[in-house]
Design a protein around this motif. Structure first.
Motif, mmCIF file in Angstrom:
data_model
loop_
_atom_site.group_PDB
_atom_site.id
_atom_site.type_symbol
_atom_site.label_atom_id
_atom_site.label_comp_id
_atom_site.label_asym_id
_atom_site.label_seq_id
_atom_site.Cartn_x
_atom_site.Cartn_y
_atom_site.Cartn_z
ATOM 1 N N SER A 205 40.743 6.087 47.064
ATOM 2 C CA SER A 205 41.267 5.892 45.712
ATOM 3 C C SER A 205 40.526 6.812 44.740
ATOM 4 O O SER A 205 39.339 7.107 44.924
ATOM 5 N N ALA A 206 41.216 7.246 43.723
ATOM 6 C CA ALA A 206 40.590 8.076 42.683
ATOM 7 C C ALA A 206 39.389 7.351 42.082
ATOM 8 O O ALA A 206 38.379 7.971 41.737
ATOM 9 N N GLN A 207 39.493 6.027 41.966
ATOM 10 C CA GLN A 207 38.440 5.240 41.311
ATOM 11 C C GLN A 207 37.110 5.355 42.066
ATOM 12 O O GLN A 207 36.058 5.475 41.440
ATOM 13 N N VAL A 208 37.173 5.281 43.385
ATOM 14 C CA VAL A 208 35.931 5.370 44.167
ATOM 15 C C VAL A 208 35.555 6.833 44.402
ATOM 16 O O VAL A 208 34.374 7.192 44.404
ATOM 17 N N LEU A 209 36.553 7.684 44.581
ATOM 18 C CA LEU A 209 36.270 9.107 44.796
ATOM 19 C C LEU A 209 35.518 9.696 43.601
ATOM 20 O O LEU A 209 34.629 10.534 43.765
ATOM 21 N N ARG A 210 35.872 9.246 42.410
ATOM 22 C CA ARG A 210 35.169 9.722 41.217
ATOM 23 C C ARG A 210 33.679 9.397 41.301
ATOM 24 O O ARG A 210 32.826 10.268 41.123
ATOM 25 N N TRP A 211 33.373 8.149 41.625
ATOM 26 C CA TRP A 211 31.967 7.731 41.697
ATOM 27 C C TRP A 211 31.213 8.543 42.757
ATOM 28 O O TRP A 211 30.104 9.032 42.526
ATOM 29 N N VAL A 212 31.839 8.687 43.915
ATOM 30 C CA VAL A 212 31.210 9.371 45.040
ATOM 31 C C VAL A 212 30.983 10.850 44.720
ATOM 32 O O VAL A 212 29.945 11.417 45.067
ATOM 33 N N THR A 213 31.926 11.457 44.056
ATOM 34 C CA THR A 213 31.790 12.873 43.673
ATOM 35 C C THR A 213 30.647 13.045 42.675
ATOM 36 O O THR A 213 29.804 13.938 42.824
ATOM 37 N N GLU A 214 30.614 12.190 41.668
ATOM 38 C CA GLU A 214 29.539 12.259 40.666
ATOM 39 C C GLU A 214 28.174 12.051 41.323
ATOM 40 O O GLU A 214 27.215 12.778 41.058
ATOM 41 N N HIS A 215 28.101 11.039 42.188
ATOM 42 C CA HIS A 215 26.841 10.729 42.875
ATOM 43 C C HIS A 215 26.385 11.931 43.708
ATOM 44 O O HIS A 215 25.201 12.284 43.721
ATOM 45 N N THR A 216 27.315 12.548 44.389
ATOM 46 C CA THR A 216 26.981 13.689 45.249
ATOM 47 C C THR A 216 26.488 14.864 44.413
ATOM 48 O O THR A 216 25.511 15.525 44.770
ATOM 49 N N GLU A 217 27.137 15.109 43.296
ATOM 50 C CA GLU A 217 26.679 16.214 42.454
ATOM 51 C C GLU A 217 25.293 15.910 41.883
ATOM 52 O O GLU A 217 24.411 16.771 41.857
ATOM 53 N N LEU A 218 25.104 14.668 41.456
ATOM 54 C CA LEU A 218 23.825 14.242 40.885
ATOM 55 C C LEU A 218 22.681 14.419 41.881
ATOM 56 O O LEU A 218 21.587 14.871 41.514
ATOM 57 N N CYS A 219 22.922 14.066 43.127
ATOM 58 C CA CYS A 219 21.835 14.033 44.116
ATOM 59 C C CYS A 219 21.718 15.322 44.929
ATOM 60 O O CYS A 219 20.649 15.597 45.464
ATOM 61 N N HIS A 220 22.787 16.087 45.072
ATOM 62 C CA HIS A 220 22.746 17.228 45.997
ATOM 63 C C HIS A 220 23.146 18.557 45.376
ATOM 64 O O HIS A 220 22.771 19.604 45.870
ATOM 65 N N ARG A 221 23.967 18.521 44.360
ATOM 66 C CA ARG A 221 24.371 19.740 43.683
ATOM 67 C C ARG A 221 24.682 20.881 44.667
ATOM 68 O O ARG A 221 23.980 21.894 44.693
ATOM 69 N N PRO A 222 25.715 20.738 45.469
ATOM 70 C CA PRO A 222 25.984 21.763 46.488
ATOM 71 C C PRO A 222 26.142 23.136 45.836
ATOM 72 O O PRO A 222 26.880 23.268 44.855
ATOM 73 N N PRO A 223 25.454 24.170 46.373
ATOM 74 C CA PRO A 223 25.417 25.472 45.675
ATOM 75 C C PRO A 223 26.582 26.396 46.014
ATOM 76 O O PRO A 223 26.387 27.580 46.228
ATOM 77 N N TYR A 224 27.785 25.862 46.084
ATOM 78 C CA TYR A 224 28.985 26.709 46.157
ATOM 79 C C TYR A 224 30.071 26.013 45.350
ATOM 80 O O TYR A 224 29.968 24.799 45.076
ATOM 81 N N ALA A 225 31.094 26.743 44.997
ATOM 82 C CA ALA A 225 32.015 26.233 43.975
ATOM 83 C C ALA A 225 32.968 25.152 44.476
ATOM 84 O O ALA A 225 33.185 24.149 43.812
ATOM 85 N N ASP A 226 33.536 25.377 45.644
ATOM 86 C CA ASP A 226 34.689 24.550 46.040
ATOM 87 C C ASP A 226 34.311 23.411 46.991
ATOM 88 O O ASP A 226 35.028 23.145 47.948
ATOM 89 N N TRP A 227 33.209 22.733 46.714
ATOM 90 C CA TRP A 227 32.875 21.549 47.525
ATOM 91 C C TRP A 227 33.718 20.375 47.065
ATOM 92 O O TRP A 227 34.122 20.299 45.898
ATOM 93 N N ARG A 228 33.964 19.502 48.011
ATOM 94 C CA ARG A 228 34.756 18.307 47.719
ATOM 95 C C ARG A 228 34.280 17.139 48.562
ATOM 96 O O ARG A 228 33.631 17.336 49.579
#
Lengths: 579, 579
Positions: A205-228
């Motif tokens: 769901s968009a609702q959980v995907l949003r949280w997971v995406t934010e959390h991943t960026e916050l903790c890992h900040r993948p160093p390429y543009a098109d991570w998902r």
């Protein structure tokens, strides 16, 4: 081995290794972070100006404003209410910060994808859903039942209010949070049972995907543009999918992993006809030199398999050895993978169970991190966070840090890999349970938020630190030091006990396998179950080289652990004729 | 086509077919049932002496006391409290009635299993769990987290109280049912969050497996001894697993299905390298004669695939055609499968959505079944219920009859097949979500019981009957009868519209594919989405033989359906230049 704080030897280690970074063009993408209340223009939040900003110049140049918890709040406020109805399509690009787009895109992996994965096409019915955007259109298309006929009117959960996380506090004064069937329409909410319990997209769901995406960026900040990201039904499922995506039986594909590896990961590969080869390890897990050596000298006919193109690794609190790769080690591993074009499956259920350093029985405890920023600062960067190529598929899980029964986790990888993963999931799982998504949304997003979740982790790792210390104390007390040795684990839930076979009275006349079995059986007789090291060997067909037992401090009480270790010690003494 | 009641032409039909039962030794295992309050020695329940007993002599001889709802209650009372802790092992044999064991065992399917499936071994860690039975043993084995660290203290659900199933009644006066973290210890309950939210067995929790096994025996009474159930993550997942268990790319395996078939089932097979072949259909679904013909005259080199060994079929309310196989038809299909040794994947999400017969716009409604016994009596027997060989793997789902978001269903098959399925699930899903299992346990077992669930189905099928009648009325009103025709569906949620291509002005000069696309696009323009028949063709590489559109009456309101069908009619009229 210590595990946390400014003096964490696994974090920012200065180890110089004789083995060199072999690939040029490796961009130093260290994810070192520091607290900065002024890293963005938002007002301090009610929890006090949490912020994370790069101090590394190479990141600083590209990214003046990397994502912070405050930044997430500001971005959400600016974006307005998330509108995502039944089976609405979403992807991580909707939820990433602009910072994420300043890097180049990931490499393509067409040359590694299996015939099965390449053959997958989008579901025709899900494709047709694109027409639903047309105003006024009536769909007689997808066979989604009407929520009118769902026999659930509401779901309520009693959960902890940060920072009062204990079982007793929750039972006594936890908050009851409720989600109704029509909350989106009736209460201006973002998620409800009418959406969460209907069919959804396989990505989640968009609702959980949003949280997971934010959390991943916050903790890992993948160093390429098109991570998902994409939600999964847990890492058992996403790992199986990854094997099928990247390994092809007909092509003779093979994978590399630690010489002692998670038994289910091995059992998942074997029936698929994927050969698994083990890499030598030390107390920081797999040795990059050994990996490079295996790949450099690969002989297809001798090995009976193609040169491995995939590495499966558990960097933190590895199962079964409990080993944790330090920062330097991770970079070295990553560089070997670049050199030989190996794709990485990073399985990280224990990432947040990086514990306090073990001070020993009589030493004072090392003070834990004072706040969320210190906690995040002290974590060893993930492989994902140094992945400039997009060659890592990271598997995150709620099983070890929330509840295993959620059967829900998520993967992070490049757009291409996630797209292939979703095509796979559409014909396999259709994403995680709606009940799980609703429960986790309420807990993580609506109630705790990112800061509350990280506070939960800070608390949980201290619980695990206590548990680990208890088993270590028992080991120090009850095990014969001349035969049994161990490294205090820096993360996870496993303690790997090395038993020195050279001191066994029957070594040479009896196989190690037989000695291991004898000790295991004697343990059962005495009333303790410890896992045999042989169960975890990557290469089952070779003779057992040494004696190990895996124990866990995850579930038994301190008292039970002491009893169990005493019994284990007695079985060892008997087998080794020590007393 | 009518669908229900004593005069149900699909039920116990007397159709004589020119095609004959070809295999001797077919035992008539008709599952005809009748109400019998005295079929067992139990007192009438609070819902009034429900009972089901065989009236068929061939069953009566073998089975003096087939399972009844009363019988389940009596057996549970006799068995005492179900004790099943964290990750406890269970199987259906613990929950079947003695009646089930009076038949011979299923055949073995070793010759059909894929190399992948044959290679699967039990998980070594789950095997070690057998030692946990030893009294006083302390486990340092499995890495199961302690429930002390689960951040959920309780879960509550507001659900309908039978027979007040409407959304409004539930919202207003539904019952709130609660499950706590430690209910087993603290409240003498059978299931709680500490068990349900931890790791479990891939077969599912004993608590839910018990209900599913009893329900399956009550409704299908498989006529061989060693049938078993296993929970699934929904039929998408279990179907994919079944393909991988029975089809082998390297062996050139292929499967048969209806010439128009569920698109996701086709999309699941294709990337696995499994060739799919379509069987001709009539208004009762696939034609056994056509199936026999295909198999009798199979030419491997001409077809480019091995003779099919698997049939995938949706017997009730087939997707996309809405066709329902009558009782005679099912037996004929089963016999062709025996003749050619074909294994059957019976996908039955719509089994309980067998509706009232369609009486037409101005005729009075046929009275629905008065009680649960009449309801069960009127259902067409499943393929599972006539499966004397154990050659059926039945896929049941809660998606269409409770909520899709449960991502939970179950399979029923022989002990051998279920064992292989579980080995697969251990390395793929680890079974359904704990939240789902807990919610469904509370609803189905603790609150509704078997009778309440069947009452829910009786109510639901009437809702679908109303929905179906509404779309049929709209079709009668708005579609040009000279071009569009249909069979009123007897089950499910789909209405299949046949468009007579011979009347199209451009037939011959324009391909059917182009005409279909033109109509579809025009529908979108006018504001209605209907699925193109070509999306569901089993054999995509052949030219489209005729024009169909699939519509659903599952989700749109009556008013929306009328608007949508009017728009569809207008698109047809335009394309066919009718007005």
């Amino acid at each position: 081995m210590a595990s946390f704080g400014p003096s964490n030897p696994l974090r920012g280690s200065r180890v110089t290794r004789s083995w060199k970074l072999v690939e040029s063009g490796f961009r130093n993408a260290s994810n070192t972070r520091r607290f900065s209340a002024t890293a963005n223009n938002c007002k301090p939040s009610n929890v006090g100006g949490v912020g994370l900003a790069a101090k590394d110049a190479s990141i600083g140049e590209q990214a003046p404003e990397p994502l912070t918890i405050q930044g997430i709040k500001a971005r959400r406020a600016k974006a307005g209410k998330l509108v995502a109805g039944t089976a609405a399509y979403s992807d991580s690009d909707m939820f990433k910060s602009p910072h994420a787009y300043q890097n180049p895109k990931a490499r393509r992996w067409d040359h590694l994808l299996s015939a099965e994965s390449r053959a997958r096409k989008p579901c025709v019915l899900k494709q047709a859903a694109k027409h639903l955007k047309k105003p006024g259109l009536v769909s007689l298309g997808g066979g989604l039942p009407s929520a009118d006929h769902f026999p659930f009117d509401s779901m309520s959960l009693r959960i902890p209010v940060p920072p009062h996380f204990s079982e007793e506090a929750t039972h006594r004064e936890g908050k009851i949070t409720t989600i109704g069937k029509r909350d989106v329409v009736e209460k201006d909410s973002v998620f409800d049972l009418s959406i969460g319990l209907n069919y959804g997209q396989s990505i989640g769901s968009a609702q959980v995907l949003r949280w997971v995406t934010e959390h991943t960026e916050l903790c890992h900040r993948p160093p390429y543009a098109d991570w998902r990201c994409a939600l999964t039904i847990g890492s058992t499922g996403s790992l199986e999918a990854a094997y099928r995506m990247f390994c092809d039986r007909a092509r003779g594909d093979s994978i590399l992993t630690e010489e002692y590896s998670f038994s289910t990961a091995l059992e998942t590969a074997e029936p698929l006809g994927i050969k698994v080869f083990g890499i030598k390890m030390d107390e920081q897990g797999l040795l990059p030199e050994s990996m490079d050596d295996i790949l450099r000298t690969w002989d297809e006919s001798e090995r009976g398999a193609k040169k491995p193109t995939v590495l499966y690794t558990v960097p933190s609190g590895q199962n079964p050895t409990g080993a944790t790769q330090g920062e330097r080690r991770r970079k070295d591993i990553y560089d070997v993978c670049r050199k030989h074009d190996v794709f990485i499956l990073e399985d990280e259920p224990y990432y947040f169970l990086q514990m306090q350093p073990y001070a020993g029985q009589d030493s004072p405890d090392v003070p834990p991190p004072a706040n969320v920023e210190e906690f995040l600062n002290g974590l060893i960067p993930s492989l994902l966070s140094i992945d400039v190529d997009g060659r890592v598929m990271r598997h995150d899980s709620f099983s070890k840090v929330v509840v295993p029964g959620s059967r829900m986790g998520w993967v992070t990888a490049s757009e291409q890999v996630i797209e292939r993963y979703i095509r796979h999931a559409e014909c396999c799982s259709q994403g995680p349970s709606g009940f799980s998504q609703l429960a986790m949304y309420k807990l993580l997003d609506e109630e705790w938020g990112h800061e509350g979740y990280l506070q939960w982790m800070m608390d949980l790792r201290l619980q695990y630190t206590k548990r680990r210390d208890a088993i270590l104390h028992a080991c120090e007390k009850f095990l014969p030091a001349e035969v049994v040795s161990w490294t205090p684990p820096a993360a996870g839930m496993f303690l790997w006990l090395k038993v020195d076979e050279s001191r066994h009275p029957e070594v040479g006349s009896k196989s190690l396998m037989d000695i291991e079995e004898e000790i295991f059986d004697s343990c059962i007789d005495k009333g303790v179950l410890a896992c045999r090291g042989s169960w975890f060997r990557a290469e089952h067909d070779k003779p057992l080289p040494s004696l190990f037992f895996r124990t866990t401090f995850a579930s038994a009480s301190e008292e039970q652990m002491a009893v169990a270790i005493e019994r284990f010690g007695s079985a060892i003494r008997e087998s080794f004729k020590l007393d």
